[in-house]
Design a protein around this motif. Structure first.
Motif, PDB file in Angstrom:
ATOM      1  N   LYS A  69     -11.250 -12.149   4.722  1.00 38.13           N
ATOM      2  CA  LYS A  69     -11.818 -10.860   5.096  1.00 38.13           C
ATOM      3  C   LYS A  69     -13.253 -11.021   5.580  1.00 38.13           C
ATOM      4  N   ASN A 110      -4.955 -12.541   7.020  1.00 42.23           N
ATOM      5  CA  ASN A 110      -6.042 -12.474   6.055  1.00 42.23           C
ATOM      6  C   ASN A 110      -7.403 -12.462   6.747  1.00 42.23           C
ATOM      7  N   THR A 112      -9.735 -10.758   8.859  1.00 41.59           N
ATOM      8  CA  THR A 112     -10.045  -9.449   9.410  1.00 41.59           C
ATOM      9  C   THR A 112     -11.552  -9.315   9.566  1.00 41.59           C
ATOM     10  N   LYS A 117      -8.828  -3.515   6.731  1.00 42.24           N
ATOM     11  CA  LYS A 117      -7.748  -4.361   6.222  1.00 42.24           C
ATOM     12  C   LYS A 117      -6.784  -4.760   7.334  1.00 42.24           C
ATOM     13  N   SER A 119      -5.681  -6.232  11.230  1.00 45.59           N
ATOM     14  CA  SER A 119      -6.025  -7.330  12.147  1.00 45.59           C
ATOM     15  C   SER A 119      -6.135  -6.818  13.576  1.00 45.59           C
ATOM     16  N   THR A 288      -0.175  -3.524   7.746  1.00 49.65           N
ATOM     17  CA  THR A 288      -0.197  -4.823   7.070  1.00 49.65           C
ATOM     18  C   THR A 288       1.225  -5.258   6.705  1.00 49.65           C
TER      19      THR A 288
END
Length: 305
Positions: A69, A110, A112, A117, A119, A288
């Motif tokens: 993140k 994962n 980002t 949260k 992409s 997600t």
């Protein structure tokens, strides 16, 4: 007596040579004509190899690769100009030379950006190449024109297509404003999000929660809320469509295929003038879900101020 027939023979040879040369000249002219005027088949063949009408010299891209993140990789000018040979970018940003489009691919990852949260494989405008600190206000104005199509997108468990943000106007606070409100970064809310949503184009913007909010209070993200949104009537599906965003002092107009328009001309737009802004364009996948993905194609993308 021998000289006379010889004279006629020489004339005959010359005449034959002239006729032969003329014949060759006509054939050459005919061949040249064919070269200068390609057949319809040849023209169609040429059209199979096209490049997008996009100048990337004032854009940086963020892709769903990196370390966790906030660690998504970004590539700025001038490196972005060589995206076709960049091994890191290739899976997420590549040419479709058959349709003359730049494709942005995204999937849940994962990696980002800091405040989300989701992409993205998305371009961020840079008025000065390589510099995020110089942006524009509504008073200065801005115009974006794009030709886009959704190439492919996954579905959720209910069979509905996943939503994708294809265009944005994102807000930004200056360094001075950041210090004033004690914020750790320059991030401000997006005043505009344009979604591809089940084959239609949907627009979301921001509204002040309290119209009496003072100038300093406008800088806080908590002062703003999402509006109810607006969905254009015409369905674009997976076909190409043209979209334009035109921003001026206190006003924002979005048009679809130059025949549907949504205008924001109100107190909220006037108050938004406190922020700096920048355009974003590409593929910001709004899920997600495992196995989800989207491919968005840009054939044209032009910005002016």
């Amino acid at each position: 007596m021998i000289k006379q027939p010889m004279k006629y023979f020489q004339k005959a040879v010359i005449l034959i040579g002239v006729l032969t040369f003329s014949s060759i000249s006509i054939q050459c002219q005919s061949a040249g004509s064919a070269i200068n005027h390609p057949s319809e088949k040849d023209l169609n063949s040429d059209k199979k190899y096209q490049l997008p009408d996009i100048d990337l010299s004032h854009w940086k891209v963020t892709i769903p690769e990196g370390e966790g993140k906030g660690g998504a990789i970004s590539v700025e000018p001038p490196k972005i100009l060589d995206y076709a040979n960049n091994e890191v970018l290739k899976p997420y940003m590549y040419n479709d030379s058959t349709s003359g489009a730049l494709v942005f691919y995204a999937h849940p990852s994962n990696a980002t950006t800091a405040n989300t949260k989701y992409s993205r494989s998305e371009l961020r405008e840079q008025m000065v190449a390589g510099d995020d600190d110089i942006n524009w206000t509504f008073k200065k104005g801005g115009n974006l024109k794009a030709t886009i199509s959704m190439e492919d997108v996954s579905r959720d468990k209910e069979g509905k297509y996943h939503k994708v943000i294809i265009l944005q106007i994102h807000g930004r606070v200056t360094d001075e404003q950041k210090k004033l409100i004690g914020q750790k970064d320059n991030n401000a809310p997006p005043i505009l999000k344009i979604y591809w949503h089940n084959g239609k184009i949907r627009v979301k913007t921001k509204e002040l929660k309290f119209l009496g909010t003072k100038a300093d209070g406008l800088l806080y993200e908590e002062a703003w809320a999402d509006d109810d949104g607006y969905t254009f009537q015409n369905e674009v599906g997976f076909k190409k469509f043209d979209i334009e965003i035109d921003v001026s002092d206190g006003k924002m107009v979005i048009s679809l295929n130059n025949n549907e328009f949504k205008t924001y001309d109100n107190i909220h737009m006037e108050k938004w003038g406190v922020f700096e802004n920048y355009f974003k364009a590409g593929n910001y996948l709004q899920t997600t879900d495992e196995g989800a993905y989207a491919k968005v194609k840009f054939s044209k993308l032009k910005v002016s101020h």
